[in-house]
Design an enzyme around this catalytic site. Structure first.
Site, PDB file in Angstrom:
ATOM      1  N   LYS A 153      27.811  74.484  14.523  1.00  0.00           N
ATOM      2  CA  LYS A 153      26.941  73.660  13.991  1.00  0.00           C
ATOM      3  C   LYS A 153      27.519  72.986  12.615  1.00  0.00           C
ATOM      4  CE  LYS A 153      22.561  72.969  15.157  1.00  0.00           C
ATOM      5  NZ  LYS A 153      21.851  73.033  16.604  1.00  0.00           N
ATOM      6  N   THR A 160      16.176  69.036  26.012  1.00  0.00           N
ATOM      7  CA  THR A 160      15.952  70.195  25.186  1.00  0.00           C
ATOM      8  C   THR A 160      14.310  70.272  25.549  1.00  0.00           C
ATOM      9  OG1 THR A 160      17.283  69.345  23.497  1.00  0.00           O
ATOM     10  CG2 THR A 160      15.691  71.240  23.017  1.00  0.00           C
ATOM     11  N   ASN A 171      12.294  64.447  18.899  1.00  0.00           N
ATOM     12  CA  ASN A 171      12.887  64.552  20.226  1.00  0.00           C
ATOM     13  C   ASN A 171      12.400  65.530  21.059  1.00  0.00           C
ATOM     14  OD1 ASN A 171      15.777  65.167  21.922  1.00  0.00           O
ATOM     15  ND2 ASN A 171      14.841  63.269  22.191  1.00  0.00           N
ATOM     16  N   SER A 220      23.899  68.587  27.379  1.00  0.00           N
ATOM     17  CA  SER A 220      25.537  68.232  26.802  1.00  0.00           C
ATOM     18  C   SER A 220      26.679  68.419  27.614  1.00  0.00           C
ATOM     19  CB  SER A 220      25.476  68.855  25.316  1.00  0.00           C
ATOM     20  OG  SER A 220      24.710  67.814  24.417  1.00  0.00           O
ATOM     21  N   LYS A 225      30.954  73.894  20.315  1.00  0.00           N
ATOM     22  CA  LYS A 225      29.661  73.022  20.747  1.00  0.00           C
ATOM     23  C   LYS A 225      28.302  73.294  19.961  1.00  0.00           C
ATOM     24  CE  LYS A 225      28.137  69.553  23.162  1.00  0.00           C
ATOM     25  NZ  LYS A 225      27.667  69.178  21.663  1.00  0.00           N
ATOM     26  N   GLY A 275      23.231  65.850  18.314  1.00  0.00           N
ATOM     27  CA  GLY A 275      22.394  65.468  17.340  1.00  0.00           C
ATOM     28  C   GLY A 275      21.599  66.652  17.248  1.00  0.00           C
ATOM     29  N   ASP A 276      20.841  66.907  16.041  1.00  0.00           N
ATOM     30  CA  ASP A 276      19.693  67.909  15.971  1.00  0.00           C
ATOM     31  C   ASP A 276      18.812  67.288  15.109  1.00  0.00           C
ATOM     32  OD1 ASP A 276      19.692  71.072  15.903  1.00  0.00           O
ATOM     33  OD2 ASP A 276      18.953  70.466  13.959  1.00  0.00           O
ATOM     34  N   GLN A 296      23.827  79.598  18.143  1.00  0.00           N
ATOM     35  CA  GLN A 296      24.398  78.587  19.166  1.00  0.00           C
ATOM     36  C   GLN A 296      25.284  79.490  19.933  1.00  0.00           C
ATOM     37  OE1 GLN A 296      23.325  75.086  18.532  1.00  0.00           O
ATOM     38  NE2 GLN A 296      23.910  75.102  20.630  1.00  0.00           N
ATOM     39  N   LYS A 341      23.301  81.023  22.608  1.00  0.00           N
ATOM     40  CA  LYS A 341      22.514  80.306  23.429  1.00  0.00           C
ATOM     41  C   LYS A 341      23.873  79.261  24.410  1.00  0.00           C
ATOM     42  CE  LYS A 341      20.342  77.051  21.019  1.00  0.00           C
ATOM     43  NZ  LYS A 341      19.897  75.904  20.370  1.00  0.00           N
TER      44      LYS A 341
HETATM   45  N1  GLU Z   1      21.326  70.742  18.529  1.00  0.00           N
HETATM   46  C1  GLU Z   1      20.781  71.022  19.798  1.00  0.00           C
HETATM   47  C2  GLU Z   1      20.728  72.639  19.953  1.00  0.00           C
HETATM   48  O1  GLU Z   1      20.266  73.038  18.813  1.00  0.00           O
HETATM   49  C3  GLU Z   1      21.842  70.808  20.924  1.00  0.00           C
HETATM   50  C4  GLU Z   1      23.328  70.886  20.701  1.00  0.00           C
HETATM   51  C5  GLU Z   1      24.271  69.942  21.557  1.00  0.00           C
HETATM   52  O2  GLU Z   1      23.940  69.417  22.332  1.00  0.00           O
HETATM   53  O3  GLU Z   1      25.439  70.352  21.183  1.00  0.00           O
HETATM   54  O4  GLU Z   1      21.089  73.415  20.755  1.00  0.00           O
END
Ligand code: GLU
Length: 448
Positions: free
Chosen positions: A130, A214, A245, A380, A94, A169-170, A115, A118
């Site tokens: 990612k 976020t 965003n 998410s 994810k 997204g990012d 990630q 996190k």
């Molecule tokens: N890009 C976001 C992050 O840096 C969201 C990632 C997601 O929702 O999968 O955590």
């Protein structure tokens, strides 16, 4: 250079540097996590025996592919696409997809590595990944964006799936891009697999409050850090870098919690609005018209400073929400001299190692991105839950879950930092709590 690493970790870092030459952002992210892990390896010798450190730094899978597309002038364009599937012991891969000219393997790997921890901190069953491309969406028409997204997904779809890998997204990827990516996935696979993407539009499987999550999450985390110090956002002056965003919804929630955001930015410059940023105007300029932040100043009493550092503006609280390494040691010193007492990272790794050292030395409350900005990916996971149960929750219900998750992440980091003898150090708390959860699962699942 950072502080000396534990003697067991230094050789592992050298191996990472040698195996991933030139990927400086990845090296930086790994070093930052390693700096917290000495006492963890001492406490859990099984992590060493099972080579968890060496395994966790090597992605499970990396995909790099050609993305050919035709622009509006009929010219052929070639970009490079990436997906780094880093770790899946806690759940399907994810993590977001970033479209920005600075994207290369080192950036995708640093983001994927962060990630993992996190996502573990959210307490939800999601692994770490990612992806992205060096495609620059700036100035591109809707149809160019669509053709690019379709070409990107024509290659990537085979590596995705609701039980395999779930992008979102990012930077440079919002609901419009997710729509085109999901549409092409649906067409190529002939499956309406809602939970293969998050951050979807509300009409087609998206979750209420995901867009806001976020930014809202950062504000919630900040408020928790201030509460520990018997303070709150009420009456605090804040600077929020970025104007995408994350920044927009961090500003909204900080205002709702009683703070006043006086500055925000883009890569060209920043605006200083002493009356407090007018959110409606900011949304009009950025979300609807997709213009540069200068247009905000042109239509208000705010001043616009081209270039320069947003961190030169005095504030009580700084919230970097733009991009990696946007706040350096000098910026940190300016903020500290101007009385800034708390920082929460909305972006991923926005503060340089020098900046972090300066904040910690000055006793500034510092919330690292992998904890403070985890609200996006957490929501998410809530979107995946709703898709799996064919359900759709209210905004209020989803936001209340997000708020509870952020409080939980804050408390976990705070408690862990204390337990490991560094009270108030959220970096150690986040790294240790996130790593330990993943490491235990890696030991339990065997050598894979
Ligand atoms: N890009 C976001 C992050 O840096 C969201 C990632 C997601 O929702 O999968 O955590």
């Amino acid at each position: 250079m950072g502080k000396a690493l534990d003697e067991k970790l230094e050789p592992s870092l050298q191996t990472v540097i040698q195996r991933n030459p030139g990927e400086t952002e990845f090296h930086q992210a790994v070093r930052e996590v390693f700096e917290s892990l000495g006492p963890v390896l001492a406490k859990y010798p099984e992590f060493g025996e099972h080579k968890v450190i060496e395994r966790i730094c090597e992605p499970e899978r990396q995909v790099i592919f050609r993305v050919p597309w035709v622009d509006d002038k009929g010219q052929v364009q070639i970009n490079r696409g990436f997906r780094v599937q880093f770790n899946s012991v806690l759940g399907p891969y994810k993590g977001g997809i970033r479209f920005h000219p600075s994207v290369y393997l080192g950036v995708v790997k640093f983001l994927g590595f962060e990630q993992i921890f996190k996502n573990a901190l959210t307490g939800l069953p999601i692994g770490g990944a990612k992806g992205g491309s060096d495609f620059d969406p700036k100035g591109r028409s809707d149809s160019e964006i669509m053709r690019f997204c379709q070409s990107f997904m024509t290659e990537l779809w085979r590596h995705l799936g609701e039980y395999i890998d779930v992008p979102a997204g990012d930077i440079g990827v919002g609901a419009r891009e997710i729509g085109y990516l999901f549409g092409q996935y649906k067409r190529v696979t002939n499956r309406y697999e809602s939970a293969v993407f998050t951050g979807k539009g509300l009409d087609w499987g998206g979750a209420r409050a995901r867009k806001e999550a976020t930014g809202y999450g950062v504000a919630f985390f900040l408020n928790e850090m201030l509460k520990v110090r018997s303070e709150g956002l009420e009456g605090k002056t804040c600077s929020v870098s970025g104007s995408g965003n994350v920044a927009i919804y961090a500003i909204e929630k900080i205002h709702q919690l009683g703070g006043k955001v006086v500055a925000c930015s883009d890569s060209d410059g920043f605006v200083h609005d002493k009356n407090g940023i007018d959110l409606k105007l900011l949304q009009q300029v950025k979300e609807i018209e997709r213009r540069r932040i200068k247009a905000y100043a042109d239509r208000s009493d705010a001043s616009y400073i081209s270039g320069g550092s947003i961190w030169s503006i005095p504030c009580d609280v700084a919230v970097p929400c733009a991009t990696q390494n946007e706040l350096n040691g000098n910026d940190a010193k300016m903020l500290i001299n101007n009385g800034c007492s708390a920082v929460a990272e909305g972006a991923n790794m926005p503060t340089t190692p020098d900046g972090i050292r300066a904040f910690l030395a000055a006793g500034v409350a510092f919330g690292p991105g992998k904890a403070a900005n985890a609200g996006g990916v957490a929501t998410s996971a809530l979107e995946m839950q709703q898709n799996a149960s064919r359900d759709s929750w209210t905004f209020e219900y989803t936001e209340s879950k997000l708020s509870a998750i952020m409080e939980g992440i804050h408390n976990r980091c705070h408690r862990t930092a204390e337990e490991f003898g560094t009270p108030g150090n959220y970096i150690n708390g986040a790294n240790i709590a996130g790593f330990t959860k993943v490491a235990r699962a890696m030991v339990a699942l065997g050598l894979i």
